[in-house]
Design an enzyme around this catalytic site. Structure first.
Site, PDB file in Angstrom:
ATOM      1  CD  GLU A  31      -2.753  -1.091   2.332  1.00 44.57           C
ATOM      2  OE1 GLU A  31      -3.934  -0.787   2.494  1.00 44.57           O
ATOM      3  OE2 GLU A  31      -2.192  -1.522   3.357  1.00 44.57           O
ATOM      4  CE1 TYR A  32       5.525   5.121   3.462  1.00 50.20           C
ATOM      5  CE2 TYR A  32       7.096   4.261   1.883  1.00 50.20           C
ATOM      6  CZ  TYR A  32       6.527   5.251   2.724  1.00 50.20           C
ATOM      7  OH  TYR A  32       7.518   6.141   3.189  1.00 50.20           O
ATOM      8  CG  ASP A  33       6.442   0.143  -1.902  1.00 51.07           C
ATOM      9  OD1 ASP A  33       7.028   1.107  -1.518  1.00 51.07           O
ATOM     10  OD2 ASP A  33       6.834  -1.275  -2.221  1.00 51.07           O
ATOM     11  CD  GLU A 107      16.223  13.837  28.570  1.00 53.74           C
ATOM     12  OE1 GLU A 107      16.750  13.972  27.429  1.00 53.74           O
ATOM     13  OE2 GLU A 107      15.505  14.814  29.053  1.00 53.74           O
ATOM     14  CE  LYS A 109      26.930  13.049  26.997  1.00 55.92           C
ATOM     15  NZ  LYS A 109      27.274  13.011  25.646  1.00 55.92           N
ATOM     16  CG  ASP A 111      28.604   8.560  21.225  1.00 61.48           C
ATOM     17  OD1 ASP A 111      28.704   9.666  21.234  1.00 61.48           O
ATOM     18  OD2 ASP A 111      29.432   7.737  21.537  1.00 61.48           O
ATOM     19  CE1 TYR A 216      19.329  17.211  23.069  1.00 62.78           C
ATOM     20  CE2 TYR A 216      19.860  14.765  22.423  1.00 62.78           C
ATOM     21  CZ  TYR A 216      20.230  16.032  22.242  1.00 62.78           C
ATOM     22  OH  TYR A 216      21.353  16.535  21.876  1.00 62.78           O
ATOM     23  CE  LYS A 304      30.841  12.291  27.588  1.00 63.67           C
ATOM     24  NZ  LYS A 304      31.935  12.582  27.144  1.00 63.67           N
ATOM     25  CB  CYS A 398      70.436  -4.659  29.214  1.00 65.89           C
ATOM     26  SG  CYS A 398      70.112  -3.627  27.643  1.00 65.89           S
ATOM     27  CB  CYS A 401      74.073  -4.013  25.953  1.00 63.71           C
ATOM     28  SG  CYS A 401      73.796  -3.753  27.575  1.00 63.71           S
ATOM     29  CB  CYS A 416      70.506  -0.868  30.834  1.00 63.37           C
ATOM     30  SG  CYS A 416      72.015  -0.946  29.587  1.00 63.37           S
ATOM     31  CB  CYS A 421      73.331  -0.259  26.265  1.00 63.78           C
ATOM     32  SG  CYS A 421      71.694  -1.017  25.982  1.00 63.78           S
TER      33      CYS A 421
HETATM   34  S1  IVH Z   1      20.539  18.036  26.489  1.00 63.23           S
HETATM   35  C1  IVH Z   1      20.817  22.475  26.970  1.00 63.23           C
HETATM   36  N1  IVH Z   1      19.956  15.488  26.397  1.00 63.23           N
HETATM   37  O1  IVH Z   1      25.212  15.560  24.762  1.00 63.23           O
HETATM   38  C2  IVH Z   1      20.635  21.192  26.711  1.00 63.23           C
HETATM   39  N2  IVH Z   1      21.909  16.389  25.336  1.00 63.23           N
HETATM   40  O2  IVH Z   1      27.886  16.166  25.839  1.00 63.23           O
HETATM   41  C3  IVH Z   1      21.538  20.408  25.829  1.00 63.23           C
HETATM   42  N3  IVH Z   1      23.212  14.537  23.890  1.00 63.23           N
HETATM   43  O3  IVH Z   1      25.582  18.836  23.212  1.00 63.23           O
HETATM   44  C4  IVH Z   1      21.614  19.197  25.727  1.00 63.23           C
HETATM   45  N4  IVH Z   1      21.780  13.014  24.384  1.00 63.23           N
HETATM   46  O4  IVH Z   1      24.560  16.409  21.630  1.00 63.23           O
HETATM   47  C5  IVH Z   1      20.660  16.462  25.936  1.00 63.23           C
HETATM   48  N5  IVH Z   1      19.153  13.263  26.353  1.00 63.23           N
HETATM   49  C6  IVH Z   1      20.199  14.376  25.931  1.00 63.23           C
HETATM   50  C7  IVH Z   1      21.293  14.068  25.123  1.00 63.23           C
HETATM   51  C8  IVH Z   1      21.957  14.981  24.786  1.00 63.23           C
HETATM   52  C9  IVH Z   1      22.814  13.077  23.812  1.00 63.23           C
HETATM   53  C10 IVH Z   1      24.233  15.135  23.485  1.00 63.23           C
HETATM   54  C11 IVH Z   1      24.207  16.561  23.000  1.00 63.23           C
HETATM   55  C12 IVH Z   1      25.093  17.663  23.810  1.00 63.23           C
HETATM   56  C13 IVH Z   1      25.826  16.569  24.198  1.00 63.23           C
HETATM   57  C14 IVH Z   1      26.712  17.168  25.428  1.00 63.23           C
END
Ligand code: IVH
Length: 662
Positions: A31-33, A107, A109, A111, A216, A304, A398, A401, A416, A421
């Site tokens: 359907e989507y296609d 939340e 974080k 990457d 976020y 972190k 050593c 040497c 040494c 050496c």
């Molecule tokens: S809040 C003022 N929420 O981590 C609020 N950042 O090391 C700014 N990041 O620059 C960011 N997950 O690129 C926020 N749940 C999260 C995030 C998040 C990843 C990143 C973001 C930020 C960096 C800081």
């Protein structure tokens, strides 16, 4: 016709939302296609109808010459970092000190890389990278290829939202597997791949990567009558954005620590990479009270995760001889990928270190990168031993040497002490030509070793006689006219170095790069320096008795005096030609610590200027520190500075003072 066209846009955008954002398909692929085909047909026949929020705009295909710049209406800040429970508690205490009883939103974080999305009247009009926080790059075309970024939201309002563009672990594997087949370089990790994809000028490449985006952050919550961050997340979700379901309201530090523990546990099983947990004060009024530093909100921080560890086999322990004769055991590891690079070796420092860690050859060991850079053996995995492992035995002679090694009382290292050496000579030569010493490019470690063994360079002065062997060198494999000429030129060039480089290059025990600079500035010529007494030397700030004696000892040796005379005769510069100290009030006699990334100057530049203006730069914060300079993403030094109440200069402040004297 137009009506049907608008209807198709709606149907397909909705289907995209259900499929990609909610992970809950509502129509079949067929359907989507068929809807998509119908839409393309209309657009082909009536190009004048094509709208910016049409799903066809996600396909990519626009090729740009460069990215335009976009100035953020509100700067895009980054987050400060915390690395352990103690630092999290400090963050919490700072908030409580303002009379706040904090409730947080925790939340994951993600990457990836942050993005700002701008909607006018409910339609996506632009998307920008963070850039330097003030000005980013216009990546609208590429962002439109992300199926979870709505082209139209559920309310016809103007709004900016921020989030993280990322790529799933699965796509990362697929793309790398494909590239491996084609013999292309592989991406190191999900973040590099996402960043590389979003910076493609050809948006069809970005489209092919299948990026994704979590939202976020709402920079202007007041405009929508919103009182808490959690409400803001709910609001953005209701508009059609992909908001992470793992976000959680936590009522106190214990719940927060629990969330962090949970996050660390589920990290590997998540379909995308996370590198920590973000902690945000929930109440927006309270956020206001906490405010911002120049770089970060004070109402949020990022915990972190500790550096990643991986297991590998300790194949062997080999020994190297440094230029001072110091013997170092090194782990030879089965090659293994840790945080983006292949690790084969790690230093084991000394005998005691190996014994403390109870390492045996053949052990399965866990490896990590300390400070995310230097590979380190964390521990042996006891359960993995099968009895075939061999005990570590410290060598007595050593490895180069053969002379007997010496360990002075109370010291941990073996040496040494044979001045003849080969290993010591080679290491000494490698040190002499190093980038931080005489900086002779073209004489890498391997080449020095080869030239030493071939007899071209047996001593420091031989380096400056190398031109005599030019014809032989040209004949060597891997060398040619051009590289030999370049090398000889680099050697000639090094004769003009300022005195501190030569002092450091000599490899006098205890005289590092920094001390060499202090000495060169103070004495200005080699003659005055080499004839100075221990008393005069110890009177210099930063030069203690051990350094002073080591210097005196070095120049009391006939062979070293002779070396200097020979270098002089060969035309090597013996005077200080660097910058002079001009004391400035802001810096003179003060000690500075730098943490985080600075924008206008490199760390080395700032260091050099501080020293030129009479200040000192140190690595760690203590009560004696006068000022801590805080750049982007500072480490725990920042917290320590706050704790000790030390003066803090942000990036702008240091720029301002330095600009004044530049
Ligand atoms: S809040 C003022 N929420 O981590 C609020 N950042 O090391 C700014 N990041 O620059 C960011 N997950 O690129 C926020 N749940 C999260 C995030 C998040 C990843 C990143 C973001 C930020 C960096 C800081």
């Amino acid at each position: 016709m137009e009506e049907r066209y608008l209807e198709l846009i709606k149907i397909i955008n909705e289907a995209d939302y259900n499929y990609h954002t909610l992970d809950n398909p509502t129509i079949t692929d067929q359907e989507y296609d068929s809807y998509l085909r119908e839409l393309y047909n209309i657009e082909e026949a009536h190009p004048e109808l094509v709208r910016s929020d049409s799903p066809s705009q996600r396909a990519g295909g626009k090729v740009l010459d460069e990215f335009k710049k976009i100035t953020h209406t509100i700067p895009m800040l980054s987050l400060s970092n915390v690395f352990n429970e103690e630092e999290i508690k400090l963050f919490d205490e700072r908030i409580k000190k303002e009379g706040i009883n904090p409730e947080y939103v925790a939340e994951l974080k993600i990457d990836g890389l942050s993005v700002s999305l701008n909607y006018k009247n409910g339609k996506l009009v632009s998307a920008a990278t963070r850039g330097d926080g003030v000005v980013g790059e216009d990546i609208t075309n590429n962002v439109k290829t992300i199926k979870t970024v709505p082209l139209t939201i559920n309310k016809q309002i103007d709004i900016e939202v921020r989030g993280e563009i990322y790529i799933s672990k699965k796509r990362f594997e697929e793309i790398n597997a494909d590239r491996a087949k084609k013999g292309l370089d592989l991406f190191q990790n999900c973040r590099n791949l996402a960043a590389g994809s979003i910076r493609q000028l050809d948006s069809s490449i970005a489209a092919s990567r299948k990026l994704d985006c979590w939202i976020y952050h709402l920079p202007n919550p007041e405009d929508y009558g919103i009182k808490t961050h959690y409400e803001a997340l709910e609001f953005m979700k209701s508009l059609g954005f992909k908001v992470n379901p793992n976000n959680k309201l936590v009522k106190n530090i214990d719940e927060l620590l629990e969330y962090i523990e949970d996050g660390a546990k589920k990290r590997d099983s998540l379909p995308y990479d996370i590198d920590g947990i973000v902690i945000k004060l929930n109440n927006l009024n309270e956020q206001k009270i906490m405010g911002f530093t120049a770089k970060y909100p004070r109402w949020a921080t990022a915990y972190k995760f500790p550096a990643k560890e991986v297991l590998t086999k300790l194949e062997d322990i080999i020994f190297t001889v440094g230029r001072t004769g110091q013997i170092t055991p090194n782990a030879v590891l089965s090659p293994v990928l840790v945080a983006g690079s292949t690790i084969r070796r790690a230093t084991l420092h000394n005998e005691d270190y190996v014994k403390e860690k109870d390492l045996k050859i053949g052990d399965i060991v866990s490896i990590r990168k300390a400070g995310d850079v230097i590979p380190e053996v964390v521990e042996r995995i006891l359960e993995r031993r099968d009895g075939s492992e061999k005990d570590f035995v410290m060598i007595k002679n050593c490895p180069i040497c053969g002379s007997e090694l010496i360990k002075k009382e109370g010291q941990v290292d073996y040496f040494c002490v044979n001045p003849e050496c080969d290993a010591r000579h080679i290491e000494g030569l490698i040190h002499f030509v190093d980038r931080h010493a005489m900086n002779i490019t073209g004489l890498g470690e391997r080449i020095i070793e080869d030239f030493y063994n071939m007899g071209f360079i047996r001593s420091i002065t031989d380096i400056y006689h190398l031109k005599k062997h030019a014809e032989d060198l040209i004949e060597l494999e891997g060398f040619g006219n051009k590289s030999v000429n370049n090398l000889l030129e680099a050697i000639e060039e090094s004769k003009n170095n300022s005195l501190e480089k030569l002092i450091f290059a000599l490899g006098i025990e205890q005289v590092g790069e920094k001390t060499a600079r202090v000495l060169a500035r103070k004495f200005e010529t080699m003659d005055t320096f080499m004839n100075t007494s221990v008393e005069v030397l110890t009177n210099i700030q930063d030069i203690g008795e051990i350094i002073a004696k080591s210097i005196r000892n070095y120049f009391d040796k006939e062979e070293n005096k002779k070396l200097i005379e020979e270098l002089k005769a060969l035309g090597v510069n013996m005077v200080y030609t660097g910058e002079r100290i001009e004391e400035k009030d802001e810096f003179a006699d003060k000690t500075f610590v730098i943490t985080g990334t600075l924008t206008n100057y490199t760390r080395d530049e700032v260091k050099r200027m501080i020293e030129n203006f009479g200040g000192k730069v140190s690595d760690s914060v203590s009560k004696k520190t006068s000022v801590v300079i805080v750049g982007d993403a500072p480490g725990s030094k920042y917290d320590k500075a706050l704790k000790l109440g030390i003066t803090i200069w942000n990036d702008e402040q240091i720029n301002e003072v330095l600009d004044k004297y530049k």
